[in-house]
Scaffold this motif. Structure first.
Motif, PDB file in Angstrom:
ATOM      1  N   ASP A   1      41.240  19.169  55.050  1.00  0.00           N
ATOM      2  CA  ASP A   1      40.972  18.932  53.624  1.00  0.00           C
ATOM      3  C   ASP A   1      41.195  20.180  52.757  1.00  0.00           C
ATOM      4  O   ASP A   1      40.922  20.148  51.558  1.00  0.00           O
ATOM      5  CB  ASP A   1      39.513  18.472  53.426  1.00  0.00           C
TER       6      ASP A   1
ATOM      7  N   ARG B   1      31.404  24.880  52.305  1.00  0.00           N
ATOM      8  CA  ARG B   1      30.670  23.943  53.167  1.00  0.00           C
ATOM      9  C   ARG B   1      29.242  24.464  53.270  1.00  0.00           C
ATOM     10  O   ARG B   1      29.033  25.641  53.493  1.00  0.00           O
ATOM     11  CB  ARG B   1      31.358  23.892  54.531  1.00  0.00           C
TER      12      ARG B   1
ATOM     13  N   ASP C   1      37.952  19.377  60.012  1.00  0.00           N
ATOM     14  CA  ASP C   1      38.060  18.611  58.757  1.00  0.00           C
ATOM     15  C   ASP C   1      38.282  19.535  57.559  1.00  0.00           C
ATOM     16  O   ASP C   1      39.069  19.217  56.659  1.00  0.00           O
ATOM     17  CB  ASP C   1      36.783  17.777  58.565  1.00  0.00           C
ATOM     18  N   ASP C   2      37.592  20.683  57.546  1.00  0.00           N
ATOM     19  CA  ASP C   2      37.763  21.593  56.408  1.00  0.00           C
ATOM     20  C   ASP C   2      39.171  22.179  56.363  1.00  0.00           C
ATOM     21  O   ASP C   2      39.688  22.475  55.277  1.00  0.00           O
ATOM     22  CB  ASP C   2      36.695  22.707  56.454  1.00  0.00           C
TER      23      ASP C   2
ATOM     24  N   LYS D   1      40.641  10.183  48.079  1.00  0.00           N
ATOM     25  CA  LYS D   1      39.774   9.211  48.752  1.00  0.00           C
ATOM     26  C   LYS D   1      39.225   8.170  47.776  1.00  0.00           C
ATOM     27  O   LYS D   1      38.473   8.512  46.869  1.00  0.00           O
ATOM     28  CB  LYS D   1      38.611   9.943  49.439  1.00  0.00           C
TER      29      LYS D   1
HETATM   30 MG    MG Z   1      36.188  16.959  54.283  1.00  0.00          MG
END
Ligand code: MG
Ligand code: FPP
Length: 298
Positions: free
Chosen positions: A71, A76, A67-68, A214
């Motif tokens: 995105d 994180r 996901d990183d 989002k």
């Molecule tokens: Mg993300």
């Protein structure tokens, strides 16, 4: 939770590749471990609970590594993301190592558990794809949002609860329903915290979702309430790096419309549905998990 960290590491060490262990040690790890807490709360007596928790946490960690990259996230858990330090290619490959290692251990758990968890991983991937697709334009459909958060987040929490229940000899479906509703509430709270919290508390940049495209529940509710002119203004701010004045405008509108309260009410509704699914088991620990998850500030 230290045990689970050690157990996960031992599974990676078991792959027999020093370089992989050294990369593994560099992944930011201090997560909330919600899924493991849930598993240990349900499968209190099962000897296989630790293995299940490790499998689920490894899948979750793999999904965050990917996901990183997707995105382009550089932070994180209050540290540089793995991709920020070691590049996208290594992050993707370490994700692959983690989830394939998890799957090889999953295959030694009961078949219904292996099946439910594998399906959830397919759902995760579909959810991530939906998230990316929905973020391309200004999504105004709550139905799309709920489908996406079910797939992206709730499905693995649902599978964790189902699998733990099966290991403990409980009715899997009751706990799956608990997990699904917990997962939906969890993602709504995450989306609220993106608006109400700060970078330090979250361990990642706050007010970031809208910039990433989002349109999460707070933004959906805000859009619903805005007059035509403000709707247009909102759309013009979507996917942009906002000035402090623009961020303040969004927050003011959210306050004016009571958007955050409405989201919290929605999360509590899912929390209550989770609780009614397992009412007959009278498990205090599962009630506490719902309470803590809704009241958390990170
Ligand atoms: Mg993300
Ligand atoms: C975080 O969402 C992302 C997820 C919960 C799921 C990601 C799933 C995949 C990448 C599918 C691939 C699966 C495997 C097993 C490799 P977010 O971006 O809303 O949250 P964030 O702000 O914490 O990044």
């Amino acid at each position: 939770m230290k045990n689970i960290d050690n157990f996960m590491r031992s599974l990676i060490v078991g792959l027999g590749e020093e370089k992989i262990v050294s990369f593994y040690d560099k992944i930011p790890q201090q997560g909330k471990k919600l899924r493991s807490k849930l598993i240990f709360e349900i499968a209190k007596n099962s000897k296989q609970a630790t293995k299940l928790a490790a499998v689920i946490e490894m899948i979750h960690l793999a999904s965050l590594l990917h996901d990183d990259v997707i995105d382009s996230a550089l932070i994180r858990r209050n540290a540089n993301s793995f991709n920020a330090d070691f590049g996208d290619k290594r992050a993707i490959m370490m994700g692959d190592v983690l989830y394939s290692c998890a799957f090889s251990h999953l295959s030694s758990l009961p078949q219904s558990v292996a099946m439910f968890v594998s399906n959830a991983v397919a759902s995760l991937s579909i959810g991530e794809l939906l998230d990316v697709e929905l973020s391309k334009t200004f999504n105004t459909s709550k139905e799309n949002y709920f489908k996406m958060i079910y797939c992206k987040t709730a499905s693995l929490i649902e599978a964790s609860a189902y699998a733990a229940a099966v290991l403990e000899g409980f009715e899997g479906e009751d706990f799956a329903l608990y997990g699904k509703n917990l997962g939906l509430a969890f993602q709504i709270i995450d989306d609220v915290l993106d608006v109400t919290s700060n970078d330090k508390m979250l361990g990642k940049p706050a007010l970031h979702d809208f910039k990433e495209g989002k349109v999460t529940l707070p933004y959906l509710y805000m859009y619903e309430e805005c007059k035509e002119k403000d709707k247009k203004h909102m759309i013009s701010l979507h996917k942009k790096s906002l000035s402090s004045y623009e961020n303040a405008w969004i927050k003011d509108k959210m306050t004016e419309f009571g958007v955050i309260e409405r989201c919290l009410k929605e999360a509590k509704k899912f929390g209550n549905e989770a609780l009614s699914a397992i009412e007959k088991y009278n498990m205090e620990g599962l009630k506490n998990i719902i309470g803590q998850m809704i009241e958390r500030d990170f």
